[in-house]
Design a protein around this motif. Structure first.
Motif, PDB file in Angstrom:
ATOM      1  N   GLU A 169      81.667  67.258  55.602  1.00 44.26           N
ATOM      2  CA  GLU A 169      80.443  67.507  54.850  1.00 44.26           C
ATOM      3  C   GLU A 169      80.767  67.477  53.365  1.00 44.26           C
ATOM      4  N   ILE A 170      79.737  67.641  52.557  1.00 48.84           N
ATOM      5  CA  ILE A 170      79.958  67.844  51.134  1.00 48.84           C
ATOM      6  C   ILE A 170      79.769  69.332  50.859  1.00 48.84           C
ATOM      7  N   PRO A 171      80.416  69.864  49.819  1.00 47.17           N
ATOM      8  CA  PRO A 171      80.324  71.302  49.540  1.00 47.17           C
ATOM      9  C   PRO A 171      78.882  71.759  49.308  1.00 47.17           C
ATOM     10  N   GLY A 172      78.631  72.999  49.674  1.00 46.64           N
ATOM     11  CA  GLY A 172      77.312  73.571  49.451  1.00 46.64           C
ATOM     12  C   GLY A 172      77.139  74.862  50.214  1.00 46.64           C
ATOM     13  N   ALA A 222      81.509  55.465  57.714  1.00 42.65           N
ATOM     14  CA  ALA A 222      82.184  55.359  59.012  1.00 42.65           C
ATOM     15  C   ALA A 222      82.191  56.706  59.729  1.00 42.65           C
ATOM     16  N   LEU A 223      82.450  57.796  58.999  1.00 40.25           N
ATOM     17  CA  LEU A 223      82.386  59.132  59.598  1.00 40.25           C
ATOM     18  C   LEU A 223      80.968  59.430  60.086  1.00 40.25           C
ATOM     19  N   GLY A 224      79.987  59.059  59.272  1.00 46.21           N
ATOM     20  CA  GLY A 224      78.587  59.300  59.633  1.00 46.21           C
ATOM     21  C   GLY A 224      78.168  58.534  60.870  1.00 46.21           C
ATOM     22  N   GLU A 225      78.573  57.293  60.974  1.00 53.47           N
ATOM     23  CA  GLU A 225      78.232  56.468  62.137  1.00 53.47           C
ATOM     24  C   GLU A 225      78.855  57.024  63.415  1.00 53.47           C
ATOM     25  N   ARG A 226      80.005  57.676  63.297  1.00 48.93           N
ATOM     26  CA  ARG A 226      80.662  58.296  64.461  1.00 48.93           C
ATOM     27  C   ARG A 226      80.074  59.672  64.783  1.00 48.93           C
ATOM     28  N   GLY A 227      79.203  60.174  63.917  1.00 47.74           N
ATOM     29  CA  GLY A 227      78.647  61.504  64.126  1.00 47.74           C
ATOM     30  C   GLY A 227      79.548  62.613  63.626  1.00 47.74           C
ATOM     31  N   ASP A 228      80.521  62.277  62.779  1.00 47.45           N
ATOM     32  CA  ASP A 228      81.470  63.269  62.288  1.00 47.45           C
ATOM     33  C   ASP A 228      81.172  63.763  60.875  1.00 47.45           C
ATOM     34  N   PHE A 229      80.043  63.349  60.302  1.00 42.88           N
ATOM     35  CA  PHE A 229      79.676  63.781  58.950  1.00 42.88           C
ATOM     36  C   PHE A 229      78.283  64.397  59.005  1.00 42.88           C
ATOM     37  N   LEU A 230      78.188  65.668  58.611  1.00 43.41           N
ATOM     38  CA  LEU A 230      76.926  66.401  58.711  1.00 43.41           C
ATOM     39  C   LEU A 230      75.859  65.853  57.767  1.00 43.41           C
ATOM     40  N   HIS A 231      74.670  65.757  58.276  1.00 50.19           N
ATOM     41  CA  HIS A 231      73.490  65.350  57.506  1.00 50.19           C
ATOM     42  C   HIS A 231      73.641  63.960  56.887  1.00 50.19           C
TER      43      HIS A 231
END
Length: 175
Positions: A62-65, A148-157
């Motif tokens: 994720e990104i910080p927040g 690539a992380l997002g397409e694998r479902g490993d990156f939130l939002h």
């Protein structure tokens, strides 16, 4: 105990508060969260990996927040969250809010707004000091690597951030 302000559907503070992460929100009530796209001079984005013991989304990137505390402004919260989670210190002159969205989840009783900020800084991986109880790991990633992380479902939002990742310029200025 940490409290969050409750906002209405127009993102105005109602004067009511909730206990952090107490997901019993009424329809039309929202809390506010902030996220930070932190870019180095090369345009890479600082991403963090959630701790393995997190109840929700362990080991996801994720990104910080985080949540905006009661009485706190969005700008104050993003600067605080970035400093807590990464050890990096920015000013609002180094960043700006680039997107806001609202999420309605009545079934989960968790409605919220998210303000996404973008910061550009002259830092290296050696400057980053992760918050050990929140963050497992971190790295500087290109928009393509995050994709690539997002397409694998490993990156939130990821679907909320995708259009914000590949932004023009290399110093925070629009091209």
């Amino acid at each position: 105990m940490e409290y969050w302000d409750i906002y209405d559907k127009e993102k105005h503070v109602t004067g009511r508060r909730m206990i952090r992460n107490d997901w019993h929100m009424k329809p039309g009530d929202y809390h506010l969260t902030v996220l930070a796209l932190i870019r180095d001079r090369a345009g890479r984005i600082l991403i963090t990996q959630r701790k393995a013991d997190k109840e929700w989304a362990p080991l996801k990137w994720e990104i910080p927040g985080g949540g905006v505390r009661a009485g706190e402004r969005s700008e104050e919260a993003v600067l605080r969250e970035v400093a807590e989670e990464t050890g990096l210190h920015f000013t609002m002159e180094q960043g700006r809010c680039i997107h806001t969205y609202r999420s309605d989840s009545p079934a989960e009783q968790n409605n919220y707004f998210v303000d996404i900020y973008e910061f550009w800084g002259d830092f290296t991986q050696a400057d980053v000091r992760i918050q050990d109880d929140e963050v497992e790991a971190f790295r500087l990633a290109s928009p393509q690597e995050i994709g690539a992380l997002g397409e694998r479902g490993d990156f939130l939002h990821y679907h909320r951030l995708e259009g914000l990742l590949a932004r023009p310029g290399s110093s925070g200025e629009e091209a």
